[in-house]
Motif scaffolding. Sequence first.
Motif, short mmCIF file in Angstrom:
data_model
loop_
_atom_site.label_atom_id
_atom_site.label_comp_id
_atom_site.label_asym_id
_atom_site.label_seq_id
_atom_site.Cartn_x
_atom_site.Cartn_y
_atom_site.Cartn_z
N ASP A 44 10.91 -2.55 0.87
CA ASP A 44 11.40 -1.53 -0.05
C ASP A 44 11.21 -1.92 -1.50
N ILE A 45 10.82 -3.18 -1.74
CA ILE A 45 10.71 -3.69 -3.10
C ILE A 45 9.30 -3.45 -3.65
N LEU A 46 9.23 -2.70 -4.75
CA LEU A 46 7.96 -2.46 -5.42
C LEU A 46 7.44 -3.74 -6.07
N GLY A 47 8.33 -4.49 -6.71
CA GLY A 47 7.90 -5.71 -7.37
C GLY A 47 9.08 -6.51 -7.88
N VAL A 48 8.80 -7.71 -8.33
CA VAL A 48 9.81 -8.66 -8.81
C VAL A 48 9.50 -9.02 -10.26
N PRO A 82 0.80 -1.24 0.00
CA PRO A 82 0.00 0.00 0.00
C PRO A 82 0.83 1.28 0.00
N HIS A 83 2.04 1.27 0.61
CA HIS A 83 2.80 2.51 0.68
C HIS A 83 3.36 2.94 -0.68
N PHE A 84 3.25 2.08 -1.71
CA PHE A 84 3.65 2.47 -3.05
C PHE A 84 2.47 2.98 -3.88
N LEU A 85 1.26 2.78 -3.41
CA LEU A 85 0.08 3.02 -4.23
C LEU A 85 -0.37 4.48 -4.18
N ARG A 129 16.34 7.65 -6.52
CA ARG A 129 16.69 6.24 -6.67
C ARG A 129 16.18 5.39 -5.51
N GLU A 130 16.13 5.99 -4.32
CA GLU A 130 15.77 5.22 -3.14
C GLU A 130 14.26 5.11 -2.94
N TRP A 131 13.45 5.73 -3.82
CA TRP A 131 12.00 5.66 -3.61
C TRP A 131 11.51 4.21 -3.65
N HIS A 188 6.76 14.90 -6.03
CA HIS A 188 7.80 15.31 -5.09
C HIS A 188 7.37 15.01 -3.66
N ASP A 189 6.10 15.28 -3.36
CA ASP A 189 5.60 15.01 -2.00
C ASP A 189 5.63 13.52 -1.68
N ARG A 190 5.45 12.68 -2.69
CA ARG A 190 5.50 11.23 -2.48
C ARG A 190 6.93 10.70 -2.41
N GLY A 191 7.89 11.57 -2.65
CA GLY A 191 9.29 11.15 -2.57
C GLY A 191 9.81 10.49 -3.83
N MET A 192 9.09 10.62 -4.95
CA MET A 192 9.48 9.98 -6.19
C MET A 192 10.43 10.83 -7.02
N VAL A 193 10.33 12.14 -6.88
CA VAL A 193 11.10 13.08 -7.69
C VAL A 193 11.86 14.02 -6.77
#
Length: 383
Positions: free
Chosen positions: A152-156, A11-14, A90-92, A64-69
């Motif tokens: 920390d992994i979005l997906g595989v 959920p924290h990636f959504l 990179r660490e998002w 930016h607020d989500r930490g992606m940029v």
Amino acid sequence: MKYAPLDHVAPHFLRDTEPARVASRNERDLLRLIWKSPGIERSSLTDPLDLTQQSLHRIVGRLHDRGMVAFSQSENRRPGPPSPELTLRREWCLTLGISINVGTIGLCLMGFGEPLDKMEIPQAGSSLSLEMERIEAAVEQILARRSAKRRDILGVGLAVSGHRMLDTAFNCPLPLAHWSLIDLAPLLGERLGLPVWADNVARTAALAEAIFGVGRDVADFAYIAHLHGYGGGLVSGGMPFRGSFGNAGEISVLFGRQDYDDRPALNQLLEHLRAKGRVGLTLRDLKNENLVEWDGVEEWIDRVTPAHNRAINAICAIFDPALIVLGGELPHSLARMLIERTEFNNLPRHGALRDVPGLAVANIIDAPGAIGAALIPLFETVL
């Protein structure tokens, strides 16, 4: 019920949960532009995205607020208000690529589109359960090297050597029979507690070459994967073209059983060299720099050249790419020998020849299938 990887993204990636979505279409277009042009100024994004300045500022601010940029001060001193330079953080997220090959299992850990670490473990035995255990242990090891956690992994991305069958099942070469005809994504996903996307290893290697290798500046190219077997992948418009059944580019289909021993498949080279006295030779051993001087190598190249040319000309006739890349685990020295022997079926008509593709050796030679597999979760969710 059909397995849907997005349903298993943390959920924290959504961005949205109904339906599950990591980024909107406009956000994905913007993120991909930033990924391709790190440091691009925000003001330079308005035209390619066909967005108003107000909409663009709102989308960039949300990312930016989500930490992606990340923002940085532009060094350009142009007239008007300053416009920040944008890069992906990179660490998002992390993504993980796992490639299942005959003899080896490759892993690639990627941070928001940038490879961070790779490792390889032997593929051995005939128990899928035990191999899954060893993969899980390797995942923990590669994460520990970066002080990272599974959350920390979005997906595989899972890349498997073999023809794609239904959903995420593959029909693999004999040494990988225990991986065959099983819906692998939900099985590995349950083991790791992560969403899993699956594809053929030749196509993920082609994707790695498209993004990080000689295909970066070529929209349409074909990738020939010289592995234990002989397969391939097609890249169209910069992305893998899979076809109706997920097997586009499987050039091994060109050959009947009577022709199999004369394909440029590396298991055939191993058998040929073992018969010449190199008992116990493995695919890893073929990376020896003196390979071209070994007894039997040139003989084998001459034997498989007709099949190589057959594949090259079939690709030209059906796909008409700008470039054909020789990759997989094929040593560069052997790739160059095949390129030197390539003959295009190009009879002149009215004194003119048609255009033919360039030939190149793959740049990505270490774990290309795993690197490409690590990109799949990104392209399925945010890029």
